[in-house]
Design a protein around this motif. Structure first.
Motif, short mmCIF file in Angstrom:
data_model
loop_
_atom_site.label_atom_id
_atom_site.label_comp_id
_atom_site.label_asym_id
_atom_site.label_seq_id
_atom_site.Cartn_x
_atom_site.Cartn_y
_atom_site.Cartn_z
N HIS A 1 0.84 -1.20 0.00
CA HIS A 1 0.00 0.00 0.00
C HIS A 1 0.87 1.25 0.00
CE1 HIS A 1 -3.60 -2.38 0.89
NE2 HIS A 1 -2.74 -3.15 1.54
N GLN A 2 0.30 2.30 -0.55
CA GLN A 2 1.05 3.55 -0.61
C GLN A 2 1.10 4.19 0.77
OE1 GLN A 2 -0.70 6.37 -3.28
NE2 GLN A 2 1.08 7.72 -3.17
N GLY A 3 2.17 4.87 1.09
CA GLY A 3 2.27 5.57 2.37
C GLY A 3 3.00 4.77 3.42
N CYS A 4 2.94 5.26 4.64
CA CYS A 4 3.67 4.64 5.75
C CYS A 4 3.05 3.28 6.09
CB CYS A 4 3.63 5.56 6.96
SG CYS A 4 4.18 4.81 8.49
N LEU B 1 3.43 1.42 8.74
CA LEU B 1 2.98 1.31 10.15
C LEU B 1 1.66 2.04 10.38
CD1 LEU B 1 6.23 1.54 12.27
CD2 LEU B 1 5.18 -0.41 11.19
N CYS B 2 1.49 3.17 9.68
CA CYS B 2 0.21 3.88 9.79
C CYS B 2 -0.91 3.01 9.24
CB CYS B 2 0.25 5.19 9.01
SG CYS B 2 1.28 6.43 9.77
N TYR B 3 -0.60 2.33 8.14
CA TYR B 3 -1.60 1.44 7.52
C TYR B 3 -1.99 0.33 8.50
CZ TYR B 3 -3.52 -2.24 4.60
OH TYR B 3 -4.32 -3.23 4.11
N ARG C 1 -1.70 0.30 11.69
CA ARG C 1 -2.38 0.88 12.86
C ARG C 1 -3.88 1.08 12.56
NH1 ARG C 1 -0.16 4.68 16.87
NH2 ARG C 1 -1.89 5.63 17.92
N HIS C 2 -4.15 1.67 11.39
CA HIS C 2 -5.56 1.91 11.04
C HIS C 2 -6.31 0.60 10.82
CE1 HIS C 2 -5.40 6.20 11.03
NE2 HIS C 2 -4.34 6.19 10.26
N ASP D 1 1.31 -0.83 17.95
CA ASP D 1 2.44 -0.12 17.36
C ASP D 1 3.78 -0.71 17.77
OD1 ASP D 1 1.48 1.70 15.69
OD2 ASP D 1 1.84 3.46 16.92
N THR E 1 6.81 -1.69 15.24
CA THR E 1 8.02 -0.85 15.24
C THR E 1 9.26 -1.72 15.40
OG1 THR E 1 6.70 0.83 16.31
CG2 THR E 1 9.06 1.19 16.29
#
Lengths: 320, 161
Positions: B15-18, B20-22, B24-25, B155, B159
């Motif tokens: 997926h595009q983007g960070c 870890l953010c993905y 997390r969501h 997280d 991490t």
């Protein structure tokens, strides 16, 4: 960036020096590429000195930089327009309404060229950009207004500072010191009089992050609560207040702390009536979902009761 | 051989983007949907839900949107918030009773020329103003948003991976 910081921080992450270097190098590469592209686009834009909108590509690069600094919120349902429309709520808490209007006006003025003062830029750079919520609001505004140049300038400056700090971390001779502290210290050394970069890293990741828009909102909220409690003595104001849904719980707590005994009794009494009515409506909503009561009419106020309950508990949804 | 979190992390790179953010969501969305699907009437889940007076703003609206999007109604959310409203009502009534008691005591003491004492067990500290307001549980919360806690817990391993 928040996740990168967590990963390379020896207190939180378990990454060794090699992995840490690799992560920093990869981030640096991406950041430098974006900063280079943005710099050239901004240069072209200012050279033309025309009133044409900022290039769409520049806006996209700017948006990706914003995401890099604040974390990615694209999967959050509130950022999806379809989902947002389901959560839209009318008749909000009066303080929420004032706050939303003030924050909206302030935010809308940000991408405008006239707002790019050195003070504002310094403020944004000090706080390492905006928080996730406001940064993504900015993304939407940039796209809607085709005014990405000002925001791009903010984030270009921020990227340059961050690149300097990261390079310093990577090539610092004192690698045995804890990474973040070393990073901050070396960034301070490198920056000389521009020690803001170091301070901002420290403040964002170690001491809490003060986004300029959050500070503005907190201030507006405080003023709105003061204004609200000052007007509570007016009987006409009270009458109109009781006709509405009233304050949401977070603002009710604040208002109870700012008003006198009479105001407290009034606000608590109004809240009790409202909660009792909501409780009744939610119970009716639940009861009518039962098969045995399926033929009873379902009233709109019962259908909206759960949404009004959530609005009472937490305030307005974060409408972008 | 990759462990489960590493596999998840690897798939998030698509997926595009960070990544870890993905993750997390995704974790948050799964948790919220899981609660709605299976734990609406679970006593422990309900206890922690009531203790924090529902979820934080973002997650409260996310819960409502998730259920509305998937089931076209909000029965599960409504069922959970019914308990929160009961607690709100109890808290407000307790607060009003305390105000009346204070008022009576103030009247008494003012007639005697003394001062009233306004110390109550629970207190709420307003973060912006720093003022102390004594509020019972129901008006103030007794815990943190469980979804925020879950996403913070999620997280850590990502991490490290």
């Amino acid at each position: 960036m928040p996740h990168l910081s967590a990963a390379i921080n020896p207190d939180r992450g378990r990454a060794g020096n090699g992995v840490r270097d690799l992560l920093i190098r990869l981030t640096l590469e991406k950041l430098q590429g974006k900063a280079r592209a943005l710099r050239s686009m901004l240069g072209n834009y200012y050279r033309r000195s025309s009133k044409k909108p900022f290039a769409l590509l520049g806006t996209r690069v700017c948006q990706s930089l914003i995401e890099q600094f604040t974390g990615d919120l694209r999967w959050h349902p509130q950022r999806d327009p379809m989902q947002r429309s389901m959560g839209s709520a009318s008749d909000p808490c009066p303080v929420c309404a004032v706050l939303k209007k003030a924050a909206g006006e302030r935010m809308t003025s940000l991408p405008g060229e006239t707002s790019v003062t050195s003070v504002l830029r310094e403020e944004v750079a000090t706080s390492q950009g905006f928080c996730g919520r406001h940064a993504h609001l900015l993304c939407h505004l940039v796209e809607a207004q085709s005014a990405g140049a000002a925001v791009a300038a903010f984030y270009l400056e921020l990227s340059e500072r961050t690149i300097a700090a990261l390079q310093c971390e990577l090539y610092s001779p004192s690698r045995n010191a804890p990474a973040i502290q070393g990073w901050v210290r070396s960034a301070m050394r490198l920056a000389g009089n521009r020690s803001v970069a170091a301070e901002s890293w420290e403040s964002q990741f170690d001491q809490g992050f003060a986004c300029p828009m959050c500070r503005f909102e907190a201030n507006s909220e405080y003023q709105a609560i003061i204004g609200f409690t000052a007007r509570l003595a007016d009987p006409a104001f009270r009458e109109s207040y009781t006709a509405t849904d009233g304050l949401c719980l977070p603002h009710l707590r604040m208002a109870l702390g700012k008003t006198d005994m009479e105001g407290k009794v009034f606000l608590a009494g109004a809240a009790r009536d409202k909660v009792a009515s909501l409780l009744h409506l939610v119970r009716e909503y639940m009861r009518k979902h039962n098969w045995h009561f399926r033929d009873e009419p379902k009233f709109p106020e019962e259908q909206e009761a759960v949404m009004r309950t959530i609005r009472f508990q937490v305030g307005q949804p974060d409408c972008l | 051989m990759l462990d489960f979190s590493a596999i998840q992390l690897k798939s998030s790179f698509e997926h595009q983007g960070c990544p870890l953010c993905y993750l997390r969501h995704k974790d948050v969305a799964c948790h919220i949907y899981g609660v709605l699907y299976e734990y609406v009437n679970d006593p422990d889940v309900r206890d922690s839900f009531v203790a924090s007076l529902g979820y934080c703003r973002d997650h409260a609206w996310q819960q409502q949107m998730t259920e509305m999007g998937r089931c076209k109604d909000v029965l599960g959310t409504g069922t959970m918030y019914e308990s929160v409203l009961q607690q709100n009502l109890r808290g407000i009534e307790q607060f009003i009773a305390t105000l009346h008691a204070d008022d009576t005591r103030t009247g008494w003491l003012s007639r005697l020329g003394g001062k009233s004492r306004t110390t109550q067990p629970d207190s709420y500290n307003h973060s912006t103003t720093g003022e102390q307001v004594n509020l019972p549980f129901g008006l103030s919360t007794g815990g943190h948003c469980r979804v925020c806690e879950v996403s913070d817990e999620g997280d850590e391993p990502s991490t490290h991976s």
